[in-house]
Scaffold this active site. Sequence first.
Site, mmCIF file in Angstrom:
data_model
loop_
_atom_site.group_PDB
_atom_site.id
_atom_site.type_symbol
_atom_site.label_atom_id
_atom_site.label_comp_id
_atom_site.label_asym_id
_atom_site.label_seq_id
_atom_site.Cartn_x
_atom_site.Cartn_y
_atom_site.Cartn_z
ATOM 1 N N GLU A 23 48.177 51.144 -15.571
ATOM 2 C CA GLU A 23 47.185 52.154 -15.182
ATOM 3 C C GLU A 23 47.738 53.572 -15.277
ATOM 4 O O GLU A 23 47.043 54.504 -15.703
ATOM 5 C CB GLU A 23 46.668 51.889 -13.759
ATOM 6 C CG GLU A 23 45.679 50.742 -13.649
ATOM 7 C CD GLU A 23 46.333 49.376 -13.704
ATOM 8 O OE1 GLU A 23 47.584 49.293 -13.656
ATOM 9 O OE2 GLU A 23 45.589 48.371 -13.789
ATOM 10 N N HIS A 79 40.279 44.705 -4.163
ATOM 11 C CA HIS A 79 39.348 44.798 -5.288
ATOM 12 C C HIS A 79 37.968 45.237 -4.811
ATOM 13 O O HIS A 79 36.958 44.892 -5.424
ATOM 14 C CB HIS A 79 39.193 43.433 -5.985
ATOM 15 C CG HIS A 79 40.301 43.094 -6.924
ATOM 16 N ND1 HIS A 79 41.587 42.893 -6.508
ATOM 17 C CD2 HIS A 79 40.310 42.913 -8.270
ATOM 18 C CE1 HIS A 79 42.341 42.593 -7.557
ATOM 19 N NE2 HIS A 79 41.596 42.602 -8.633
ATOM 20 N N ASP A 86 40.329 50.292 -7.160
ATOM 21 C CA ASP A 86 41.534 50.070 -6.340
ATOM 22 C C ASP A 86 42.815 50.358 -7.127
ATOM 23 O O ASP A 86 43.846 50.698 -6.560
ATOM 24 C CB ASP A 86 41.584 48.608 -5.862
ATOM 25 C CG ASP A 86 40.281 48.163 -5.238
ATOM 26 O OD1 ASP A 86 40.253 47.907 -4.038
ATOM 27 O OD2 ASP A 86 39.266 48.096 -5.969
#
Length: 767
Positions: free
Chosen positions: A501, A570, A526
């Site tokens: 990410e 999540h 998240d």
Amino acid sequence: MVRELTVLPDLAPEIVELGQIPVCQYDRTLEQELADGRVAADDVKRCLEFMMMVRAFEEMIIAVRNQAYEPIKGLDFEYRGPTHLSIGQEATSVGCCAALRLTDYITSTHRGHGDGIAKGCFAAYQRDAATLREVLGIPDVERVDDATLRERALEHHLFRTAAELFGRDAGYCRGRGGGMHIADFSVGHLGANAIVGGSVGIAAGAGMSVRYRGTDQVCLCFAGDGAFCNGIAFEALNVASMGQFTNELAVRPFGVPTIFAIINNHYAMTGQAIGEVTGVDYMARRGAGFRPDNLHAEVVNGMDVLAVLDGIRRATELAREGKGPVVRELITYRYQGHSLSDPRTEYRTKEEEAAWRDVDPIAKLSGQLVEAKVCTNDEIEAMRERVEARQGRAARRAALAPEPKAEDVLVFMYSSGTSDTVPAEAKAPRQLQPPAPIARKDGKLSFKDAIKEALIEEMVRDNRVVFYGEDIADYGGAFKVTKGMLEVFGRDRVFNTSISEAAIIGTAVGAAMTGLRPVVELMYSDFEYQAGDQIYNQAAKWSYMSGGSLAVPIVIRSSVGAGKGYGGQHSQALESHSTHTPGIKVVFPSTPYDAKGLLKTAIRDDNPVMFCESQALYNDLGVVPAEDYTVPFGAAAVRREGSDITLVSWGKVALDVLEAAKVLEADHKISAEVIDPRTLIPFDIESVLRSVRKTGRAIIASQATRTGSYTGEIASQIQELAFDYLDAPVGRIGALDGVSPQSYVLERAYLPSVATIVAEARKLVGK
Ligand SMILES: Cc1ncc(C[n+]2csc(CCOP(=O)(O)OP(=O)(O)O)c2C)c(N)n1
């Protein structure tokens, strides 16, 4: 099924050879280099002068800090800000930039004065006379010979660099960045970075952008031994090395032309790279984990500018041939402490420092020049005096230069630019096949198809738009939002990344700085914690820190998953993080129509945009025009008119609120006005106030946990701006201040619902 690679069991025994990493192999003399025509005498002299300039600049900072710098004595001036000096490391800055072209990029670090000075000094000789005259503001009528012009350019560069460190409006970043964020995009300097490792992702992204645009540029990433222990560095090395860039999956096989120059000065702040905080003998081994070619890793003597020039020159050749990325470890040493407040005594000895001064890069090159009879000692001394005098004039001018105006403190926070007009070259089609229209029933599309349609239209309209993220290509993303886009645009424009990410966002920032308009996907919001630095310290801040000299047009599509029993990691609605960090726009649509129109606006906006998508809405249907339209930012929609209370919400909860309004009307005779702001930054507070002045009551609702939620910000703005109209305190609804649970019963208790909205509205109205 479009993927061309097949994975079959291959379990035959094998030994993987890790190959070799050459260490300090350069052994040529200056005479040999001159005789072979590999360097020109004037260029080597220039390297010496530029190294002297870097050192003189850093020594100026020490003297100014101690209020002992002769050229500014008597001026009312005091240096404030950090002092991470690179004295001792001059050969790394100058040797690297000597191997680069004007159009090549660099990224740098908190210890980056030398890198920026070097890039700009070479630019003073690489730019044509007309550009230099423009930079210097020389009127057409004034005649200036070439040598004077370049001399003036050098001094101007020192002036603008010093002015930035001194917080002056004439600084490269208009006094907004300072030494740790100095950038000059006009010569390819994409910025120093005060976050250790922060620029490594940006450099990988700049290389990815070069690769996509097909130019012959390279990006050289200066970063320390400390930085190459940070997560973003590992992620960025991996993303830059992805096989799909060079193998049969690639539309045009070409390795990312980024050179990762690991400036190993042996210490992070005080932690020692070799022997203490890593387990390797050479940082160049970092290259060995990412491709079988070890990223061509080499260790170079970073105290010898000719060795650096040789090592980086060969690196640029590899990169320009599409054989990148490349790793070079440059062994060097900083003579000063981490910053001037560091006395160094706790962690290293005077003997160690003396040993490094014995291999000083400026002394070494001076000796080589004399030995090769290129210069005499007197000429070198004259050069040093010229450097000192130039530095003195530049620093004095910077100290006397005006400061920015206090009322301009927020100027450059956001770019006002858009891509409403697409340049001709960006209009050229770049796709494998025309996209098929997405089928509608009664003019309706699902929320997720509306997103896909927006993306497709924008990618057809503007070939600078690329789209990447985890599993978004063949598979279409975890929620199948982008299924089919790979077939249309090919893997150049739609590609999977590793689970990285930080690097997904970091590379997008670098690509955006260098001409692309990336859209990237975060599978679940998240996961933005994994990319926090890249979103909030890099994407959000570069427009401001660069004094508005660049924009970061990226869109981060992020799905929000509450309500599915996915538990604590999540399910979070994290929009309040994004709204709390100035520099990023935040969009949270609730209808398919808005999803398409807002995403198109987001892609055309020159600012970073966090585009929040409620997973619960993905299959909702709504009328979505097939033609091109946009929905402006900062324009709320009044979803329902009412007179007793104003309900404000976004994303999935905007629909719950609408439902609650119906219940309030039918069961409790309460008339609720429903406002969907559609974008949180910018926020259309006027529409909310107009409604509250009419109803006298308001509730702000979101799925974010209540404490610290953006709902509180809107509530307090209403109280500040419409207090006299309020008949009750402003209500706020959010998830409870806990972790999202898996159990259905617990999750229902945890999240806001139609029932909680109805109950709160009844309480405030008193019915
Ligand atoms: C992410 C992050 N962690 C810690 C710091 C504090 N810090 C600033 S510079 C530095 C050392 C960096 O070492 P290195 O990358 O080797 O660069 P050098 O200082 O040696 O030039 C540290 C720990 C920071 N700025 N950013």
